[in-house]
Design a protein around this motif. Structure first.
Motif, PDB file in Angstrom:
ATOM      1  N   LEU A  90       0.827  -1.210   0.000  1.00 43.78           N
ATOM      2  CA  LEU A  90       0.000   0.000   0.000  1.00 43.78           C
ATOM      3  C   LEU A  90       0.858   1.255   0.000  1.00 43.78           C
ATOM      4  CD1 LEU A  90      -2.861  -1.003   2.425  1.00 43.78           C
ATOM      5  CD2 LEU A  90      -2.899  -0.870  -0.040  1.00 43.78           C
TER       6      LEU A  90
ATOM      7  N   TYR B 205      -8.039   8.887  -1.400  1.00 40.03           N
ATOM      8  CA  TYR B 205      -7.532   7.547  -1.108  1.00 40.03           C
ATOM      9  C   TYR B 205      -6.017   7.516  -1.038  1.00 40.03           C
ATOM     10  CZ  TYR B 205     -11.917   5.232  -1.060  1.00 40.03           C
ATOM     11  OH  TYR B 205     -13.159   4.838  -0.688  1.00 40.03           O
TER      12      TYR B 205
ATOM     13  N   ILE C 247      -5.141   8.879   2.434  1.00 44.10           N
ATOM     14  CA  ILE C 247      -5.508   8.044   3.595  1.00 44.10           C
ATOM     15  C   ILE C 247      -4.704   6.748   3.605  1.00 44.10           C
ATOM     16  CG2 ILE C 247      -7.526   6.950   2.508  1.00 44.10           C
ATOM     17  CD1 ILE C 247      -8.936   7.162   5.140  1.00 44.10           C
ATOM     18  N   ILE C 248      -4.469   6.164   2.412  1.00 46.30           N
ATOM     19  CA  ILE C 248      -3.690   4.924   2.368  1.00 46.30           C
ATOM     20  C   ILE C 248      -2.238   5.196   2.705  1.00 46.30           C
ATOM     21  CG2 ILE C 248      -2.853   3.124   0.825  1.00 46.30           C
ATOM     22  CD1 ILE C 248      -5.561   3.161  -0.495  1.00 46.30           C
TER      23      ILE C 248
ATOM     24  N   TRP D 250      -1.929   5.518   6.458  1.00 42.70           N
ATOM     25  CA  TRP D 250      -2.073   4.263   7.198  1.00 42.70           C
ATOM     26  C   TRP D 250      -0.890   3.330   6.954  1.00 42.70           C
ATOM     27  CZ3 TRP D 250      -2.931  -0.970   6.084  1.00 42.70           C
ATOM     28  CH2 TRP D 250      -3.310  -1.735   7.198  1.00 42.70           C
TER      29      TRP D 250
END
Lengths: 370, 198
Positions: free
Chosen positions: A101, A147, A150-151, A154
Motif C-alpha cells: 500500500l 484515497y 488516507i492509504i 495508514w
C-alpha cells in the motif's frame, strides 16, 4: 522484494489504466486526436514544474526576498534541477510499513488527478471526452484523490502520517459537500452537466457580465475556497501541518514517491483553477466580447484566455499561502459545515427563483438540453 | 469488445468480492470493497447508465468507504478475537446465505421476471441518461422519491440527536436560585488570632 515489484507495477498500471480509458475514448471519436494526449500530459507536467517555480518566486517577492535565482538565468532551471534531485534520491521504505500500500498510495493520488483532465474543454470542441455527465465525473474524480492520502497515512505506520491522513480525510469529505452544492448551482444555471455546454451557456450579449461569476457569486467564492481546502493547500493545510505533525501523510516518503504526491497536489491545484475559470469565468470565452475591443483581440485563441483565467486562480492559491496563517482544525470544520453548506443551500433556492422567473441572465429560458 | 471488457470487469469484481470476506486485515478488506464498487461502476457504464455509475463512485467510493476506512483505521482490532466467533456465527451466517440465494433464484427464475426475456425499456437516443432519470424521478416516481428523502432526513436527525452532547458554553444566571441564596451559603467568617510581629 517480489511484493514490492508487484506494487510498483500495480501503481504503474493504475496510472496506465486511467490514461488507457481516455485513449480508448478518443480512439472511438477521432483517432488523430491521440497525438494531443502526450502533448497535453507533457504540457501539464511542465505547468506543474513552473508552478513550483512561480510559487517560490511570488511568495519570495511578497516576503521581500528574491527567491530561487541561481540555477540557469533568473533561476529558470530550478524546477528541472529539483526534479532531477528527486528522481535520483533513494526511496526509503519504513521497516514496519505495509509496503504494497505504501507504494501504490502515490499512484492512487496521481491517477484521478490526471484522469480528471479528460473532460476539460480547452477551447470550443477541444476536449478529449465530450461526455454528458462531465460535472459528476469531475466531482467523483476529485473525491477519489483522498484515497492516496488516507492509504499513505495508514501504510506508513507512523503516528504523524496517520494523524495527517485522518485530518485530510475529514476535511475533504466535509468540503466536498459544499463543493457539490456549488456545482448544483452551476448545473441549474446552465441546464447541463457537460462542461462545453456550461461554457456556451455563459456566452451572451453582455460579455463579462454574462459569465456565471455574477449570478452565482456566493457559489463562486464557496467553490474556489472549497477547492483550496480540497487540495490541502494553505490556509487549509492541516494535513501537512509542519509545525505540529511534521509533514502529515507524506512524512515517511522520499525521492520519487514523494515527488508523485507533490505532482498530484499541484495537478489538482491547476485542475481546480481551470474548473473555476470554466464554470464561473466563461472558460475559453473572450473577456472583450461585445465591447469595442472585441475585434482587436479576435486573434487570441480561446485556449489562451482559459490559460490566463486559470493563472489568476493559481496566483490566488499562492497569494493565500503567503498571506493567511493556517486555520485551526475546528475552525476549518465550522467554516465548512456551518457557513459554506447553509450559504450554498440558500443560494440554490435564490437561484431557483431566478431561473423560474427568467430573471436577467436566465431570460432566454434555459433550453440547452431537452 | 464490450463483452470482453465485461468479462474482465466481472472477473475483477468477483475476485475483489471474495477477497473482502477472506482477507485477514480489515483495512485490506475495505480496500477490496472499494475495488468491488469501482468495477461494478464500470459494469454499469457498459450498460450506458453513466449517471448511476458515476454516482456509485461518488457516493460509495468517494464518501461512504472513506468514512468506513476512517473508522476501521481508528479501531484497534485484534485479529485473534476477530476470528474467535467463527463457529458460533457459522450457522446463522449460512442460513442468511441460503435465504439470499433463494431470493436471488426467485428474482432470476420466477415467471414474469425472467431476466433473459425482460428487456430494458428502449431509451431515446438523443436524451442523456441523466436527463431521462431525472424526468422519471420527478414525475412518475415523485412520491417514492420524496419518501426516500424524508427517510434519509429522519435518519440524519436521529444520528445527530444520538451523538450530540449538549455543552453549556454560555454562562447565564437563574434568578430563582439567586434569590434563595443566604449570606451563610457564600460567606464564612473566620476568626484568626493576630500574629505577633517580631
Amino acid at each position: 522484494m517480489i511484493k514490492l515489484l508487484g506494487a510498483f507495477f500495480l501503481a504503474l498500471g493504475l496510472i496506465g489504466a486511467a490514461l488507457l480509458g481516455v485513449v480508448y475514448q478518443i480512439w472511438l471519436s477521432s483517432p488523430w486526436q491521440l497525438l494531443w494526449l502526450p502533448i497535453t500530459v507533457v504540457a501539464l507536467l511542465l505547468m506543474v514544474a513552473y508552478l513550483t517555480y512561480a510559487e517560490r518566486k511570488i511568495i519570495g517577492y511578497m516576503q521581500i526576498r528574491i527567491g530561487p535565482n541561481r540555477v540557469g538565468p533568473r533561476g529558470w532551471l530550478q524546477p528541472i534541477a529539483d526534479s532531477i534531485k528527486l528522481i535520483c534520491k533513494e526511496i526509503i521504505l519504513p521497516a514496519k510499513s505495509n509496503r504494497f500500500l505504501f507504494i501504490i498510495a502515490p499512484a492512487l493520488a496521481m491517477a484521478p488527478a490526471l484522469a480528471a483532465w479528460a473532460v476539460i474543454p480547452f477551447d470550443d470542441g477541444w476536449v478529449f471526452a465530450d461526455i454528458n455527465a462531465a460535472l459528476l465525473y469531475l466531482l467523483a474524480m476529485t473525491s477519489l484523490g483522498v484515497y492516496g492520502v488516507i492509504i499513505a497515512g495508514w501504510a506508513s505506520n507512523s503516528k504523524y502520517a496517520f494523524l495527517g491522513a485522518i485530518r485530510s480525510t475529514a476535511q475533504i469529505v466535509s468540503y466536498e459537500i459544499a463543493m457539490g452544492f456549488a456545482l448544483v448551482g452551476v448545473l441549474m444555471a446552465s441546464g447541463s452537466l457537460n462542461l462545453g455546454d456550461i461554457v456556451r451557456a455563459q456566452s451572451g450579449s453582455h460579455g463579462i457580465l454574462d459569465w456565471f461569476w455574477l449570478p452565482l457569486l456566493p457559489l463562486f467564492v464557496v467553490y474556489f475556497i472549497s477547492g483550496v481546502a480540497e487540495t490541502n493547500r494553505a490556509p487549509f493545510d492541516v494535513a501537512e501541518g509542519e509545525s505540529e505533525i511534521v509533514a502529515g501523510f507524506h512524512v515517511e516518503y522520499s525521492g520519487m514517491l514523494f515527488a508523485v504526491f507533490f505532482l498530484a497536489e499541484y495537478l489538482n491545484m491547476i485542475l481546480i483553477a481551470a474548473l473555476t475559470s470554466i464554470m464561473f469565468l466563461g472558460g475559453w470565452l473572450s473577456p472583450f466580447a461585445d465591447t469595442p475591443l472585441e475585434s482587436l483581440f479576435a486573434w487570441v485563441p480561446g485556449v489562451a484566455w482559459l490559460f490566463l483565467k486559470t493563472s489568476i486562480f493559481l496566483f490566488l492559491f499562492l497569494w493565500f499561502r503567503a498571506t493567511f496563517p493556517r486555520y485551526r482544525y475546528d475552525q476549518i470544520m465550522r467554516l465548512g459545515w456551518k457557513v459554506f453548506i447553509p450559504l450554498t443551500i440558500v443560494w440554490i433556492l435564490v437561484l431557483g427563483v431566478m431561473v423560474v422567473s427568467e430573471f436577467a441572465w436566465f431570460a432566454p429560458a434555459v433550453s440547452s438540453t431537452v | 469488445m464490450t463483452s470482453l471488457v465485461f468479462y474482465i470487469f466481472a472477473t475483477i469484481l468477483i475476485f475483489a468480492a471474495i477477497r473482502v470476506v477472506t482477507v485477514k486485515n480489515p483495512v485490506h478488506a475495505s480496500l477490496f470493497l472499494v475495488l468491488a464498487f469501482f468495477t461494478s461502476a464500470g459494469i454499469w457504464l457498459l450498460l450506458e447508465a453513466e449517471f448511476l455509475a458515476i454516482t456509485l463512485v461518488l457516493v460509495y467510493v468517494g464518501a461512504v468507504m472513506v468514512l468506513f476506512l476512517f473508522v476501521i483505521m481508528m479501531l484497534d482490532i485484534d485479529h485473534k478475537t476477530l476470528r474467535e466467533g467463527f463457529g458460533r456465527y457459522f450457522a446463522i451466517g449460512s442460513f442468511v446465505a441460503v435465504v439470499v440465494l433463494l431470493e436471488l433464484y426467485m428474482v432470476f427464475k420466477a415467471k414474469g421476471s425472467d431476466l433473459a426475456t425482460t428487456t430494458a425499456k428502449a431509451m431515446a437516443e438523443d436524451v442523456p441518461n441523466t436527463v431521462a432519470l431525472g424526468k422519471v424521478l420527478y414525475t412518475d416516481y415523485l412520491y417514492p422519491f420524496e419518501l426516500a428523502a424524508m427517510l434519509l432526513l429522519v435518519a440524519m436527525v436521529a444520528a445527530i440527536t444520538l451523538t450530540m452532547r449538549p455543552r453549556r458554553s454560555n454562562k447565564y444566571q437563574e434568578p430563582s436560585k439567586q434569590v434563595e441564596v443566604k449570606a451563610s451559603d457564600r460567606l464564612k467568617v473566620l476568626k484568626m488570632p493576630a500574629e505577633k510581629a517580631e
